[in-house]
Write a protein that holds these residues in place. Structure first.
Motif, PDB file in Angstrom:
ATOM      1  N   ASP A  25      23.834  21.060  33.377  1.00  0.00           N
ATOM      2  CA  ASP A  25      23.478  20.801  33.514  1.00  0.00           C
ATOM      3  C   ASP A  25      23.882  19.175  33.531  1.00  0.00           C
ATOM      4  O   ASP A  25      23.437  18.543  32.981  1.00  0.00           O
ATOM      5  CB  ASP A  25      21.818  20.260  33.317  1.00  0.00           C
ATOM      6  CG  ASP A  25      21.189  19.354  34.070  1.00  0.00           C
ATOM      7  OD1 ASP A  25      21.362  19.277  34.645  1.00  0.00           O
ATOM      8  OD2 ASP A  25      19.728  19.166  33.988  1.00  0.00           O
ATOM      9  N   CYS A  28      21.210  15.737  32.776  1.00  0.00           N
ATOM     10  CA  CYS A  28      19.991  16.506  32.860  1.00  0.00           C
ATOM     11  C   CYS A  28      18.436  15.598  33.192  1.00  0.00           C
ATOM     12  O   CYS A  28      17.735  16.102  33.007  1.00  0.00           O
ATOM     13  CB  CYS A  28      20.196  17.411  31.471  1.00  0.00           C
ATOM     14  SG  CYS A  28      20.217  16.557  29.953  1.00  0.00           S
ATOM     15  N   THR A  34      16.969  21.738  33.983  1.00  0.00           N
ATOM     16  CA  THR A  34      17.054  22.897  32.904  1.00  0.00           C
ATOM     17  C   THR A  34      15.916  23.397  32.877  1.00  0.00           C
ATOM     18  O   THR A  34      16.218  24.585  32.501  1.00  0.00           O
ATOM     19  CB  THR A  34      17.221  21.865  31.439  1.00  0.00           C
ATOM     20  OG1 THR A  34      18.703  20.835  31.591  1.00  0.00           O
ATOM     21  CG2 THR A  34      18.073  22.253  30.230  1.00  0.00           C
ATOM     22  N   GLY A  48      22.045  20.332  28.478  1.00  0.00           N
ATOM     23  CA  GLY A  48      22.583  19.248  29.307  1.00  0.00           C
ATOM     24  C   GLY A  48      22.805  18.438  28.972  1.00  0.00           C
ATOM     25  O   GLY A  48      23.311  18.250  27.585  1.00  0.00           O
ATOM     26  N   ALA A  68      18.964  26.492  25.606  1.00  0.00           N
ATOM     27  CA  ALA A  68      18.863  25.520  26.237  1.00  0.00           C
ATOM     28  C   ALA A  68      19.540  24.829  25.357  1.00  0.00           C
ATOM     29  O   ALA A  68      19.512  24.342  23.810  1.00  0.00           O
ATOM     30  CB  ALA A  68      17.294  24.380  26.549  1.00  0.00           C
TER      31      ALA A  68
END
Length: 72
Positions: A25, A28, A34, A48, A68
């Protein structure tokens, strides 16, 4: 006849992509995309990146998922 959606879109506008992909991403921001990818696409990982440290900090606080990452 219905108009075609964006590439990769399935029925209902959802992404028609296999689970387990790795996403990047770029830009981001606060992590909204995300979080959406994590919820909808079942990725292996979403990374991100953003030039604004404040946005990255907010994204890290907002997105609580081990898949993440928002590196410095």
């Amino acid at each position: 006849m219905r108009p075609a959606g964006p590439p990769g879109a399935g029925s209902g506008g959802r992404l028609a992509l296999p689970p387990g992909l790795r996403w990047l991403d770029v830009g981001c921001g606060t992590g909204a995309l995300t979080a959406a990818v994590l919820a909808e696409a079942d990725p292996a990982r979403v990374t991100g990146v953003d030039p604004a440290a404040g946005f990255l900090a907010h994204a890290r606080d907002r997105v609580d998922d081990p898949r993440a990452a928002a590196p410095v």
